[in-house]
Design a protein around this motif. Structure first.
Motif, PDB file in Angstrom:
ATOM      1  N   LEU A 182      22.415  20.719 -21.198  1.00 24.40           N
ATOM      2  CA  LEU A 182      22.672  21.334 -22.484  1.00 24.40           C
ATOM      3  C   LEU A 182      23.699  22.445 -22.292  1.00 24.40           C
ATOM      4  N   ILE A 183      24.756  22.415 -23.088  1.00 21.30           N
ATOM      5  CA  ILE A 183      25.741  23.497 -23.064  1.00 21.30           C
ATOM      6  C   ILE A 183      25.347  24.523 -24.128  1.00 21.30           C
ATOM      7  N   ASP A 184      25.204  24.076 -25.368  1.00 23.53           N
ATOM      8  CA  ASP A 184      24.714  24.948 -26.442  1.00 23.53           C
ATOM      9  C   ASP A 184      24.366  24.112 -27.664  1.00 23.53           C
ATOM     10  N   GLY A 185      23.845  24.771 -28.677  1.00 24.82           N
ATOM     11  CA  GLY A 185      23.475  24.090 -29.914  1.00 24.82           C
ATOM     12  C   GLY A 185      21.986  23.835 -29.988  1.00 24.82           C
ATOM     13  N   ASN A 186      21.566  23.361 -31.148  1.00 26.46           N
ATOM     14  CA  ASN A 186      20.148  23.085 -31.397  1.00 26.46           C
ATOM     15  C   ASN A 186      19.935  21.613 -31.692  1.00 26.46           C
ATOM     16  N   VAL A 187      18.821  21.091 -31.191  1.00 26.25           N
ATOM     17  CA  VAL A 187      18.448  19.702 -31.436  1.00 26.25           C
ATOM     18  C   VAL A 187      17.947  19.569 -32.874  1.00 26.25           C
ATOM     19  N   LYS A 188      18.449  18.544 -33.565  1.00 32.37           N
ATOM     20  CA  LYS A 188      17.945  18.198 -34.889  1.00 32.37           C
ATOM     21  C   LYS A 188      17.517  16.734 -34.808  1.00 32.37           C
ATOM     22  N   LEU A 189      16.214  16.526 -34.677  1.00 29.72           N
ATOM     23  CA  LEU A 189      15.691  15.173 -34.473  1.00 29.72           C
ATOM     24  C   LEU A 189      15.965  14.258 -35.664  1.00 29.72           C
ATOM     25  N   SER A 190      16.298  13.006 -35.354  1.00 22.45           N
ATOM     26  CA  SER A 190      16.411  11.980 -36.396  1.00 22.45           C
ATOM     27  C   SER A 190      15.011  11.461 -36.701  1.00 22.45           C
ATOM     28  N   ASP A 191      14.907  10.529 -37.647  1.00 19.77           N
ATOM     29  CA  ASP A 191      13.592   9.960 -37.962  1.00 19.77           C
ATOM     30  C   ASP A 191      13.135   8.930 -36.929  1.00 19.77           C
ATOM     31  N   GLU A 192      13.941   8.696 -35.872  1.00 18.61           N
ATOM     32  CA  GLU A 192      13.511   7.802 -34.785  1.00 18.61           C
ATOM     33  C   GLU A 192      12.413   8.442 -33.944  1.00 18.61           C
ATOM     34  N   HIS A 193      12.415   9.773 -33.891  1.00 19.33           N
ATOM     35  CA  HIS A 193      11.453  10.503 -33.066  1.00 19.33           C
ATOM     36  C   HIS A 193      10.677  11.492 -33.930  1.00 19.33           C
ATOM     37  N   ASP A 220      25.101  19.050 -33.889  1.00 20.14           N
ATOM     38  CA  ASP A 220      25.247  20.459 -33.527  1.00 20.14           C
ATOM     39  C   ASP A 220      25.020  20.709 -32.044  1.00 20.14           C
ATOM     40  N   ILE A 221      24.580  19.694 -31.324  1.00 21.25           N
ATOM     41  CA  ILE A 221      24.261  19.883 -29.915  1.00 21.25           C
ATOM     42  C   ILE A 221      25.482  19.555 -29.051  1.00 21.25           C
ATOM     43  N   ASN A 222      25.725  20.380 -28.055  1.00 17.58           N
ATOM     44  CA  ASN A 222      26.845  20.198 -27.139  1.00 17.58           C
ATOM     45  C   ASN A 222      26.263  19.992 -25.743  1.00 17.58           C
ATOM     46  N   ILE A 223      26.513  18.807 -25.173  1.00 13.27           N
ATOM     47  CA  ILE A 223      25.971  18.498 -23.853  1.00 13.27           C
ATOM     48  C   ILE A 223      27.074  18.020 -22.923  1.00 13.27           C
ATOM     49  N   GLU A 224      26.773  18.080 -21.640  1.00 13.72           N
ATOM     50  CA  GLU A 224      27.670  17.546 -20.608  1.00 13.72           C
ATOM     51  C   GLU A 224      26.905  16.439 -19.899  1.00 13.72           C
ATOM     52  N   VAL A 225      27.516  15.271 -19.802  1.00 15.52           N
ATOM     53  CA  VAL A 225      26.870  14.122 -19.152  1.00 15.52           C
ATOM     54  C   VAL A 225      27.635  13.785 -17.882  1.00 15.52           C
ATOM     55  N   ASN A 226      26.917  13.708 -16.763  1.00 20.75           N
ATOM     56  CA  ASN A 226      27.531  13.216 -15.533  1.00 20.75           C
ATOM     57  C   ASN A 226      27.615  11.700 -15.672  1.00 20.75           C
ATOM     58  N   PRO A 227      28.840  11.130 -15.688  1.00 16.65           N
ATOM     59  CA  PRO A 227      28.980   9.694 -15.971  1.00 16.65           C
ATOM     60  C   PRO A 227      28.544   8.777 -14.824  1.00 16.65           C
ATOM     61  N   ILE A 228      28.158   9.351 -13.695  1.00 10.16           N
ATOM     62  CA  ILE A 228      27.690   8.528 -12.574  1.00 10.16           C
ATOM     63  C   ILE A 228      26.178   8.360 -12.700  1.00 10.16           C
ATOM     64  N   PRO A 229      25.698   7.126 -12.879  1.00 10.60           N
ATOM     65  CA  PRO A 229      24.261   6.917 -13.053  1.00 10.60           C
ATOM     66  C   PRO A 229      23.448   7.426 -11.863  1.00 10.60           C
ATOM     67  N   ILE A 230      22.251   7.948 -12.146  1.00 11.90           N
ATOM     68  CA  ILE A 230      21.375   8.400 -11.056  1.00 11.90           C
ATOM     69  C   ILE A 230      20.438   7.288 -10.604  1.00 11.90           C
ATOM     70  N   PHE A 231      20.104   6.358 -11.507  1.00 15.23           N
ATOM     71  CA  PHE A 231      19.368   5.155 -11.109  1.00 15.23           C
ATOM     72  C   PHE A 231      19.386   4.137 -12.244  1.00 15.23           C
ATOM     73  N   VAL A 232      18.966   2.937 -11.898  1.00 21.50           N
ATOM     74  CA  VAL A 232      18.827   1.831 -12.844  1.00 21.50           C
ATOM     75  C   VAL A 232      17.383   1.373 -12.750  1.00 21.50           C
ATOM     76  N   HIS A 233      16.761   1.066 -13.883  1.00 19.61           N
ATOM     77  CA  HIS A 233      15.338   0.692 -13.866  1.00 19.61           C
ATOM     78  C   HIS A 233      15.079  -0.364 -14.935  1.00 19.61           C
ATOM     79  N   LYS A 234      14.044  -1.156 -14.726  1.00 21.34           N
ATOM     80  CA  LYS A 234      13.675  -2.160 -15.739  1.00 21.34           C
ATOM     81  C   LYS A 234      12.871  -1.499 -16.845  1.00 21.34           C
ATOM     82  N   HIS A 235      12.875  -2.127 -18.013  1.00 21.29           N
ATOM     83  CA  HIS A 235      12.216  -1.566 -19.190  1.00 21.29           C
ATOM     84  C   HIS A 235      11.969  -2.690 -20.187  1.00 21.29           C
ATOM     85  N   ARG A 236      11.051  -2.467 -21.098  1.00 18.95           N
ATOM     86  CA  ARG A 236      10.883  -3.348 -22.254  1.00 18.95           C
ATOM     87  C   ARG A 236      11.050  -2.475 -23.478  1.00 18.95           C
TER      88      ARG A 236
END
Length: 140
Positions: A96-107, A63-79
């Motif tokens: 966020l353009i519109d809509g409501n967040v509906k969290l999955s069971d991952e979070h 239900d969420i509508n977002i706009e993503v800038n496809p140009i990365p802002i940075f790269v970082h290491k992670h585990r």
């Protein structure tokens, strides 16, 4: 002679609604997280934004509508918490353009935080904390 490393790729969004940033908490580890996730092997040679939108649909609902800038802002290491694999974060600005967040069971937690007041140390740790701090230093 050292060998070349193999690393997973995770694409993370700094998803904004004005001055508010969406932060999440990983249900398994209890650590702070951002929307997005690891790229599947079969997505590597495709348009990488398809992987981002797959992850967003899984984690935030359809239900969420977002706009993503496809140009990365940075790269970082992670585990990655699950398995402790070395990983590369590719970070993007999104809004966020519109809509409501509906969290999955991952979070198990989400909050829209004020980027000018948010202290990420209470939620984030290690490399993800570094990445969020890097973002806040640039954009808050």
């Amino acid at each position: 002679m050292s060998k070349h490393g193999f690393f997973q790729i995770t694409q993370k969004l700094f998803l904004r609604d004005g001055d508010s940033l969406l932060v999440l908490r990983d249900q398994k580890s209890g650590h702070g997280d951002l929307p997005g996730g690891r790229m599947n092997e079969d997505e590597f040679f495709d348009d990488w934004t398809q992987s981002i939108f797959r992850e967003i649909n899984e984690e935030l609902g359809e239900d969420i509508n977002i706009e993503v800038n496809p140009i990365p802002i940075f790269v970082h290491k992670h585990r990655v918490n699950d398995g402790n694999f070395p990983c590369i974060i590719i970070a993007y600005n999104a809004k966020l353009i519109d809509g409501n967040v509906k969290l999955s069971d991952e979070h198990d937690y989400m909050e829209w935080v004020d980027i000018k007041k948010f202290d990420p140390k209470n939620l984030f740790s290690e490399y993800m904390l570094d990445a969020v701090q890097l973002y806040l230093n640039q954009y808050a």
